[in-house]
Design a protein around this motif. Structure first.
Motif, PDB file in Angstrom:
ATOM      1  N   PHE A  95      78.247  35.163  45.424  1.00  0.00           N
ATOM      2  CA  PHE A  95      79.116  35.313  44.252  1.00  0.00           C
ATOM      3  C   PHE A  95      79.087  36.749  43.721  1.00  0.00           C
ATOM      4  O   PHE A  95      80.128  37.305  43.342  1.00  0.00           O
ATOM      5  N   ASP A  96      77.889  37.361  43.691  1.00  0.00           N
ATOM      6  CA  ASP A  96      77.787  38.744  43.231  1.00  0.00           C
ATOM      7  C   ASP A  96      78.522  39.690  44.174  1.00  0.00           C
ATOM      8  O   ASP A  96      79.197  40.632  43.724  1.00  0.00           O
ATOM      9  N   GLU A  97      78.391  39.458  45.482  1.00  0.00           N
ATOM     10  CA  GLU A  97      79.095  40.316  46.440  1.00  0.00           C
ATOM     11  C   GLU A  97      80.603  40.152  46.302  1.00  0.00           C
ATOM     12  O   GLU A  97      81.362  41.126  46.401  1.00  0.00           O
ATOM     13  N   ARG A 116      85.801  42.443  44.681  1.00  0.00           N
ATOM     14  CA  ARG A 116      87.021  42.346  43.885  1.00  0.00           C
ATOM     15  C   ARG A 116      87.194  43.564  42.986  1.00  0.00           C
ATOM     16  O   ARG A 116      88.322  44.064  42.813  1.00  0.00           O
ATOM     17  N   ARG A 117      86.097  44.067  42.410  1.00  0.00           N
ATOM     18  CA  ARG A 117      86.203  45.264  41.571  1.00  0.00           C
ATOM     19  C   ARG A 117      86.643  46.466  42.401  1.00  0.00           C
ATOM     20  O   ARG A 117      87.493  47.256  41.973  1.00  0.00           O
ATOM     21  N   ALA A 118      86.061  46.610  43.589  1.00  0.00           N
ATOM     22  CA  ALA A 118      86.409  47.747  44.432  1.00  0.00           C
ATOM     23  C   ALA A 118      87.857  47.661  44.892  1.00  0.00           C
ATOM     24  O   ALA A 118      88.588  48.667  44.890  1.00  0.00           O
ATOM     25  N   ILE A 119      88.310  46.473  45.293  1.00  0.00           N
ATOM     26  CA  ILE A 119      89.685  46.301  45.755  1.00  0.00           C
ATOM     27  C   ILE A 119      90.676  46.581  44.629  1.00  0.00           C
ATOM     28  O   ILE A 119      91.705  47.240  44.825  1.00  0.00           O
ATOM     29  N   ALA A 120      90.379  46.098  43.430  1.00  0.00           N
ATOM     30  CA  ALA A 120      91.278  46.330  42.301  1.00  0.00           C
ATOM     31  C   ALA A 120      91.361  47.813  41.958  1.00  0.00           C
ATOM     32  O   ALA A 120      92.456  48.338  41.686  1.00  0.00           O
ATOM     33  N   LYS A 121      90.225  48.500  41.987  1.00  0.00           N
ATOM     34  CA  LYS A 121      90.229  49.928  41.639  1.00  0.00           C
ATOM     35  C   LYS A 121      90.986  50.745  42.668  1.00  0.00           C
ATOM     36  O   LYS A 121      91.829  51.591  42.314  1.00  0.00           O
ATOM     37  N   ILE A 122      90.717  50.511  43.957  1.00  0.00           N
ATOM     38  CA  ILE A 122      91.408  51.273  44.995  1.00  0.00           C
ATOM     39  C   ILE A 122      92.898  50.938  45.004  1.00  0.00           C
ATOM     40  O   ILE A 122      93.754  51.815  45.191  1.00  0.00           O
ATOM     41  N   GLY A 123      93.223  49.647  44.791  1.00  0.00           N
ATOM     42  CA  GLY A 123      94.631  49.247  44.783  1.00  0.00           C
ATOM     43  C   GLY A 123      95.421  49.953  43.699  1.00  0.00           C
ATOM     44  O   GLY A 123      96.582  50.337  43.919  1.00  0.00           O
ATOM     45  N   LYS A 124      94.837  50.141  42.539  1.00  0.00           N
ATOM     46  CA  LYS A 124      95.536  50.835  41.460  1.00  0.00           C
ATOM     47  C   LYS A 124      95.798  52.292  41.821  1.00  0.00           C
ATOM     48  O   LYS A 124      96.889  52.821  41.573  1.00  0.00           O
ATOM     49  N   ARG A 125      94.817  52.951  42.436  1.00  0.00           N
ATOM     50  CA  ARG A 125      94.993  54.362  42.759  1.00  0.00           C
ATOM     51  C   ARG A 125      95.933  54.555  43.939  1.00  0.00           C
ATOM     52  O   ARG A 125      96.666  55.551  43.992  1.00  0.00           O
ATOM     53  N   VAL A 126      95.912  53.634  44.891  1.00  0.00           N
ATOM     54  CA  VAL A 126      96.820  53.735  46.029  1.00  0.00           C
ATOM     55  C   VAL A 126      98.274  53.573  45.589  1.00  0.00           C
ATOM     56  O   VAL A 126      99.198  54.185  46.163  1.00  0.00           O
ATOM     57  N   ALA A 127      98.495  52.771  44.552  1.00  0.00           N
ATOM     58  CA  ALA A 127      99.866  52.531  44.069  1.00  0.00           C
ATOM     59  C   ALA A 127     100.472  53.740  43.375  1.00  0.00           C
ATOM     60  O   ALA A 127     101.690  53.794  43.172  1.00  0.00           O
TER      61      ALA A 127
END
Length: 470
Positions: free
Chosen positions: A95-97, A102-113
């Motif tokens: 669950f922690d992983e 999810r935090r890493a994917i959300a952060k990178i997704g925002k910057r890639v957009a």
């Protein structure tokens, strides 16, 4: 900002003494640990196959009956309990992983957009197309890992390596690990022994399976049925030729075993040092600690502490958040083997508790640091290139969790409370509002870390006063 809170006192105690075994005793303990370890691994594999189910559906009674035939009822109970604990711990790790991915994917997704070199809605795009393409590739990898992790969580089948995943990896690169095949095998076999006996209130000396006589320190162990031919004491027991004597918290242990209160025992083997140890552990009554508001109302001082690389910055503050005297610096060198690092960390915490007692402090105030976000999205928020990588390694290497747990236990035994405060803006506000006033009244050099400690205990945190109130 989150309100401050008092960290709870430790829920149990654990002490250790060395077993100075003769060769015959060592052979018997090895046979016993290997026999129980084999059946413990079989039971753990069965528990993983059962998956995520309600407690009444984990078939523990059925598994325990099967284990009793090759061990004993109490050994079987300890094995099934350990399997359940390991299974639940592994699920929590999944669950922690998942949260970290999810935090890493959300952060990178925002910057890639965001287009390269631009900033939209407070989100900065990547500097060039090459970096953006690299991050898109990383985003696909993280998404694939998350999908695999979700499937594993859904099936309830965590991956568990009895003996440690690090040792497994070392087996494929013995030269890099500086180990020979024989040395690796000794460590692997030692890590897979199972010699844990749960305590039982009302049983002789608090534990029927592994008993320690407080009068003379003799240790007797109940052998499972297949090993009863090795018994040298009545009722299928084996008595070790050596004795134990717990020095740390020994009086507390004697009081428990004399009253037949439950005490758990663990026997472990360290092949690197060639030593065997006996650990005794038990639960302690829940202690009610004063809240930060109660500390402030009672006029209590606090020793504010800041964990940094290479040192601990500390400052005594009064109930109103004003500094008392000069700041302190406790140097730490957390390098070398894990045992040395832990010893040095304990020595530094001991110096902190001594400082708190000397200056009449009721407790210590620390930041509630975890660096979960930093470890998950540090590549996006902590700079780029060699400098950013070095900074991320520095943050990831800070033993925040171990420091908090060690401080909690050692402060409790010293009669001190530990208050955790929100770390937001401590360094910025400390340097902006309080570093200069601190330097004016101090003969020693005041750093931003000392000012941050004053802010954490004197700002809108442990004492409840605002930013500029001094």
């Amino acid at each position: 900002m989150a309100p401050p809170f008092t960290i709870a006192a430790p829920a149990g105690a654990r002490i250790r003494d060395r077993l100075r075994l003769y060769s015959a005793d060592e052979k018997v303990l090895t046979l016993l640990g290997e026999h129980l370890g084999h059946h413990a691994r079989v039971d753990l594999a069965e528990r993983v196959r059962i998956g995520r189910v309600a407690v009444e559906d984990n078939r523990r009674a059925e598994r325990k009956r099967a284990l009793t035939k090759v061990s004993s009822s109490r050994w079987a109970g300890a094995i099934t309990r350990a399997s359940e604990d390991q299974f639940q711990l592994s699920l929590r790790c999944l669950f922690d992983e998942r949260a970290s991915l999810r935090r890493a994917i959300a952060k990178i997704g925002k910057r890639v957009a965001v287009p390269c070199g631009q900033r939209v809605g407070g989100v900065r795009g990547y500097s060039d197309q090459a970096e953006r393409a690299q991050k898109q590739y990383r985003l696909r990898l993280l998404t694939a890992r998350l999908a695999e992790l979700e499937a594993r969580i859904q099936a309830g089948h965590p991956a568990i390596v009895v003996g440690g995943r690090r040792l497994v990896k070392n087996r494929h690169s013995l030269a890099d690990a500086g180990l020979g095949e024989r040395e690796w095998r000794e460590r692997w076999d030692a890590a897979r022994l199972f010699l844990t006996a749960d305590g039982e209130s009302g049983a002789p000396y608090g534990n029927y399976t592994i008993s320690v006589d407080p009068a003379d320190g003799t240790v007797t162990i109940v052998l499972p049925e297949p090993l009863r031919h090795l018994a040298n004491a009545p009722r299928g027991r084996y008595r070790l030729a050596c004795t134990v004597m717990f020095n740390h918290r020994g009086e507390e242990w004697v009081d428990r075993v004399t009253a037949n209160q439950a005490v758990r025992y663990d026997i472990t083997h360290d092949p690197v040092r060639g030593r065997w140890y006996l650990d005794a552990s038990w639960s302690t009554p829940k202690a009610v600690r004063p809240t930060p508001d109660e500390l402030t109302a009672g006029g209590a001082r606090l020793l504010a502490v800041d964990l940094n690389v290479g040192h601990l910055a500390a400052c005594v503050v009064d109930p109103h958040g004003n500094p008392v005297g000069e700041p302190f610096t406790v140097f730490t060198s957390l390098t070398g083997p894990a045992s040395q690092r832990d010893g040095r960390l304990r020595a530094a915490i001991t110096e902190l508790t001594d400082l708190a007692k000397t200056h009449g402090c009721a407790g210590l105030a620390i930041e509630n640091l975890g660096f979960d976000d930093a470890r998950a999205i540090g590549r996006e928020t902590m700079g780029r290139g060699k400098r950013g990588k070095t900074f991320r390694r520095t943050v990831a290497g800070m033993p925040t969790a171990r420091f908090r747990e060690r401080l909690r236990g050692m402060a409790h035994h010293a009669g001190l409370v530990v208050v955790a405060v929100d770390p937001a803006y401590t360094s910025r506000w400390g340097g902006q509002h309080w570093q200069a006033p601190l330097q004016q009244q101090s003969k020693t050099t005041v750093t931003g870390h000392h000012a941050a400690r004053w802010r954490s205990a004197g700002g809108p945190s442990a004492t409840g006063y605002g930013v500029g109130q001094v």
